[in-house]
Structures are given as C-alpha cells and as structure tokens.
Write a protein that holds these residues in place. Structure first.
Motif, PDB file in Angstrom:
ATOM      1  N   ASN A   1      -6.302  -3.521   5.077  1.00 33.08           N
ATOM      2  CA  ASN A   1      -6.535  -2.365   4.209  1.00 33.08           C
ATOM      3  C   ASN A   1      -6.053  -1.120   4.939  1.00 33.08           C
ATOM      4  O   ASN A   1      -6.808  -0.199   5.188  1.00 33.08           O
ATOM      5  CB  ASN A   1      -8.021  -2.223   3.862  1.00 33.08           C
TER       6      ASN A   1
ATOM      7  N   LYS B   1       1.946  -0.784   3.027  1.00 32.96           N
ATOM      8  CA  LYS B   1       0.575  -0.410   2.680  1.00 32.96           C
ATOM      9  C   LYS B   1      -0.152  -1.674   2.252  1.00 32.96           C
ATOM     10  O   LYS B   1       0.204  -2.307   1.257  1.00 32.96           O
ATOM     11  CB  LYS B   1       0.574   0.632   1.551  1.00 32.96           C
ATOM     12  N   TYR B   2      -1.149  -2.075   3.049  1.00 33.88           N
ATOM     13  CA  TYR B   2      -1.989  -3.229   2.716  1.00 33.88           C
ATOM     14  C   TYR B   2      -3.126  -2.741   1.829  1.00 33.88           C
ATOM     15  O   TYR B   2      -3.703  -1.683   2.066  1.00 33.88           O
ATOM     16  CB  TYR B   2      -2.583  -3.840   3.980  1.00 33.88           C
ATOM     17  N   PHE B   3      -3.473  -3.529   0.818  1.00 37.47           N
ATOM     18  CA  PHE B   3      -4.640  -3.209   0.002  1.00 37.47           C
ATOM     19  C   PHE B   3      -5.241  -4.491  -0.535  1.00 37.47           C
ATOM     20  O   PHE B   3      -4.560  -5.502  -0.672  1.00 37.47           O
ATOM     21  CB  PHE B   3      -4.299  -2.212  -1.115  1.00 37.47           C
TER      22      PHE B   3
END
Length: 169
Positions: free
Chosen positions: A20, A38-40
């Motif tokens: 995240n 971008k990790y989510f």
C-alpha cells in the motif's frame, strides 16, 4: 558514487515490503527509463514507465512503408495484479494490461531520406517477478510482455522486456 550505492543497498533498514505504497526506480529494457508504481489494496498496483523506445530491439526497423532510424520517447501504463509466490512474501508474481504511446522519427520513401515524427498508440500486456529483500526498502524486478500498435500501423508488434530496481516508500 559506486561505494555510496553499495553501502545504501547493504545498510539495514526496518521497512518491510509493503504493498500500500509508492515505489520509484529505473528500468533497463524496452521501454527503458523511470518507473513509478503505486500499490493499492492487497494485490493491485498501477505501473508507469517513462523513457526511451526502440533502443533494445533495434533503432532501425521496418515500419509501415518506410522505417524507423532512431530511438524515441515512450509512456507506458499498466494496471497490475500481483500475488505472493512465497510464504515470506519476498517474491511476488504479477501481470497486467494497459497502453503505450510512442514517438519516433519515421522515414517514409516519399520524403527521400527526410523524416517525420510519428506518434503511435497501442495496447500492451506485461508479466513479471518482483523480489523484496527482507528488511530493505527496495525491490528488484524482471518482466516481459508485448506491445500491439493500434494507430499508425495496426498490429505492429514489439517486445516489452525489462529489469530494474525500485525504492519503496
């Protein structure tokens, strides 16, 4: 410079691999350049590459009725799904789909050796592995995929491969 980089890579750090967060790094391959991810959520990410196109698989290449004779600029984005491949979560596999915009010098026969700038747009898919060393804020990745052009030359194909390093924060 090299000693500074090696000491930074070896220095212990309390940060664990987190998904995240943001990561920024460099990618060598096709396209080559700056990589931002971008990790989510627990298994999703968006990956953006901004750099050069045409340097690895040939800067002189048949294209439409003429050819390319230069390296160009590429912007590539993928929506990524990733999953842990080990219980420690240090090795993750991923795949994704997205698009790519390229610009290169195009030399059509009608211009008798002169060029025009060609903007191309297409879809791309990618798959790869990412390794997060335990306790380090960086990761290494290796990936491969395919670019399929839609505009200017439908179904023009190019391999997209790369390896790199990202700093995770």
């Amino acid at each position: 410079m090299t000693a500074t980089l090696l000491s930074w890579l070896a220095w212990p750090n309390q940060a664990q691999a987190q998904y995240n967060n943001w990561s920024v790094g460099f990618r060598v391959g096709e396209p080559a350049g700056v990589n931002i991810r971008k990790y989510f959520g627990s298994n999703h990410a968006f990956d953006l590459n901004i750099g050069t196109y045409g340097g690895i698989y040939g800067n002189k290449r048949s294209y439409r009725s003429g050819d390319y004779r230069s390296v160009g600029l590429a912007v590539q984005g993928h929506y990524i799904w990733h999953k842990s491949l080990t219980s420690s979560e240090s090795l993750r596999g991923y795949y994704g789909f997205g698009g790519q915009i390229n610009t290169r010098r195009y030399y059509p026969p009608r211009l008798n050796g002169e060029y025009e700038n060609a903007l191309s747009i297409g879809g791309s898919g990618i798959g790869g592995l990412e390794y997060f060393p335990v306790g380090k804020p960086y990761s290494f990745f290796l990936e491969g995929g395919l670019y399929v052009e839609l505009l200017q030359a439908p179904f023009f194909l190019n391999l997209n491969t790369g390896l790199g390093i990202r700093y995770n924060f």
